[in-house]
Scaffold this active site. Structure first.
Site, PDB file in Angstrom:
ATOM      1  N   GLY A 158      -1.621  -4.284  -3.723  1.00  0.00           N
ATOM      2  CA  GLY A 158      -2.502  -4.277  -4.238  1.00  0.00           C
ATOM      3  C   GLY A 158      -3.347  -6.394  -4.235  1.00  0.00           C
ATOM      4  O   GLY A 158      -1.839  -6.738  -4.526  1.00  0.00           O
ATOM      5  N   ALA A 166      -0.730 -11.259  -5.188  1.00  0.00           N
ATOM      6  CA  ALA A 166      -0.540  -9.538  -4.534  1.00  0.00           C
ATOM      7  C   ALA A 166       0.800  -8.754  -5.351  1.00  0.00           C
ATOM      8  O   ALA A 166       1.539  -9.558  -5.784  1.00  0.00           O
ATOM      9  CB  ALA A 166       0.053 -10.100  -3.356  1.00  0.00           C
ATOM     10  N   ASP A 167       0.739  -7.575  -4.691  1.00  0.00           N
ATOM     11  CA  ASP A 167       1.437  -6.908  -5.309  1.00  0.00           C
ATOM     12  C   ASP A 167       2.129  -5.802  -4.585  1.00  0.00           C
ATOM     13  O   ASP A 167       1.009  -5.092  -4.778  1.00  0.00           O
ATOM     14  CB  ASP A 167       2.171  -6.324  -6.666  1.00  0.00           C
ATOM     15  CG  ASP A 167       3.009  -6.021  -6.967  1.00  0.00           C
ATOM     16  OD1 ASP A 167       4.072  -7.455  -8.029  1.00  0.00           O
ATOM     17  OD2 ASP A 167       3.202  -4.614  -7.585  1.00  0.00           O
ATOM     18  N   THR A 168       3.582  -5.696  -3.919  1.00  0.00           N
ATOM     19  CA  THR A 168       4.154  -4.024  -2.817  1.00  0.00           C
ATOM     20  C   THR A 168       5.009  -2.947  -4.103  1.00  0.00           C
ATOM     21  O   THR A 168       5.945  -4.045  -4.360  1.00  0.00           O
ATOM     22  CB  THR A 168       4.149  -4.820  -1.726  1.00  0.00           C
ATOM     23  OG1 THR A 168       2.820  -6.117  -1.910  1.00  0.00           O
ATOM     24  CG2 THR A 168       4.501  -3.968  -0.388  1.00  0.00           C
ATOM     25  N   MET A 169       4.131  -2.306  -3.647  1.00  0.00           N
ATOM     26  CA  MET A 169       4.962  -1.070  -4.170  1.00  0.00           C
ATOM     27  C   MET A 169       5.803  -0.526  -2.344  1.00  0.00           C
ATOM     28  O   MET A 169       4.638  -0.231  -2.441  1.00  0.00           O
ATOM     29  CB  MET A 169       4.384  -0.760  -5.478  1.00  0.00           C
ATOM     30  CG  MET A 169       4.578  -1.674  -6.405  1.00  0.00           C
ATOM     31  SD  MET A 169       4.672  -1.251  -8.214  1.00  0.00           S
ATOM     32  CE  MET A 169       4.094  -3.024  -9.023  1.00  0.00           C
TER      33      MET A 169
END
Lengths: 208, 208
Positions: free
Chosen positions: A123, A86-89
């Site tokens: 995501g 997962a990637d968080t922005m």
């Protein structure tokens, strides 16, 4: 939420391509027996190369998932391998807010976030031997009006320094936020409801 | 968030009129040094007696606050006394969802909540020697579509049984919810941002 696939999960070695204690806590909350394995993927993609912001985030998550999958696949094949990344922005207008460089940078970010609405994107990518499944969730986070003293006190707590956008919703940072429109857990780094829905589909559709 | 009144808080004995471990955890997260003192106020007001639903909730919170204030005031007057009470209710359409009577009642509630939007109200009351301050926050909670197996599995976990509406957002119940429009902490039982704003006003306006 994972009741429909409980009998299938035990055939898989499930690895979270993350070193985040917050994501680990969330995965454990689901009763999902997942190992943590931080990725060595260098997160240096250029947002200008992507048409949609969600494509950019999913590409970063995919990079992490593929690196970990490649490293672990074949090591232990008694169980099939599923890697979740997962990637968080955090974005404010057109600006992306990553982790602050230092305390002064955290103060700058929080001063801009005060009284404004930022959008969080998380995501998620599932990588397994047969392919990939990915999705992005967004949530709008409305900060209350903060005074300089409130910002400084929060930065002094150390909480903002390892977090995208210089805040965490799940600790003392939660009090800075007056409302979230969207999934709280998306802001925390792993949208749990969507994650479970997609895991159910993955096991009942793609892997069946 | 309480930085502007930090120097004033230490003059007060702050008591949370609640036995809820969730509310205690939230108050501690704010760095607020509050004791827990569950109220013996009988929560049997009739909603039909109130014009607004928020009046009904605030009246219940006020009942708790006043009972605890009366019991504790005068016992230790080396510090001034501030009692904080809260009450949380879940509504679906015109029906109020309290704590489920048993597992079957929890299944009934969750079956109705599945795929629907419920509204959570948390009313908060501050009671001190000079008077009262009160407010209500609301949040809309959108459940995902749940299968019978998912509902049964969640009820079997025991998590729903002590919670209004038969769910908690902060544990495994969080995965049942696809979005919240409003303050997550209102749903958890204590709207932190509003609480801090009102505490700041209380100390800087009413108690100054």
């Amino acid at each position: 939420m994972l009741a429909p696939i409980k009998h299938l999960l035990s055939n898989y070695r499930i690895v979270l391509a993350s070193g985040s204690p917050r994501r680990q806590e969330l995965v454990q909350m689901l009763g999902l027996n997942a190992e943590l394995c931080p990725s060595t993927f260098e997160e240096n993609l250029d947002v200008a190369d992507f048409k949609e912001f969600s494509d950019y985030i999913e590409a970063t998550a995919l990079g992490k998932a593929e690196e970990v999958f490649q490293r672990l696949s074949g090591v232990d094949d008694s169980k099939k391998l599923l890697v979740i990344a997962a990637d968080t922005m955090v974005t404010l207008g057109k600006e992306i807010y990553g982790k602050p460089k230092d305390a002064a940078d955290a103060v700058r970010m929080l001063t801009n976030l005060s009284g404004a609405c930022n959008r969080v994107f998380t995501g998620v990518v599932f990588k397994h031997a047969l392919g990939v499944r990915k999705f992005t969730e967004t949530a709008d986070v409305y900060f209350g009006q903060l005074t300089e003293a409130q910002i400084q006190s929060y930065v002094d707590s150390g909480d903002p320094l390892d977090k995208a956008g210089a805040y965490g919703v799940q600790g003392p940072g939660g009090a800075l936020i007056r409302r979230i429109d969207g999934d709280f857990y998306c802001v925390m780094g792993l949208p749990l409801n969507r994650l479970c829905c997609e895991l159910n589909k993955l096991f009942l559709e793609d892997l069946n």
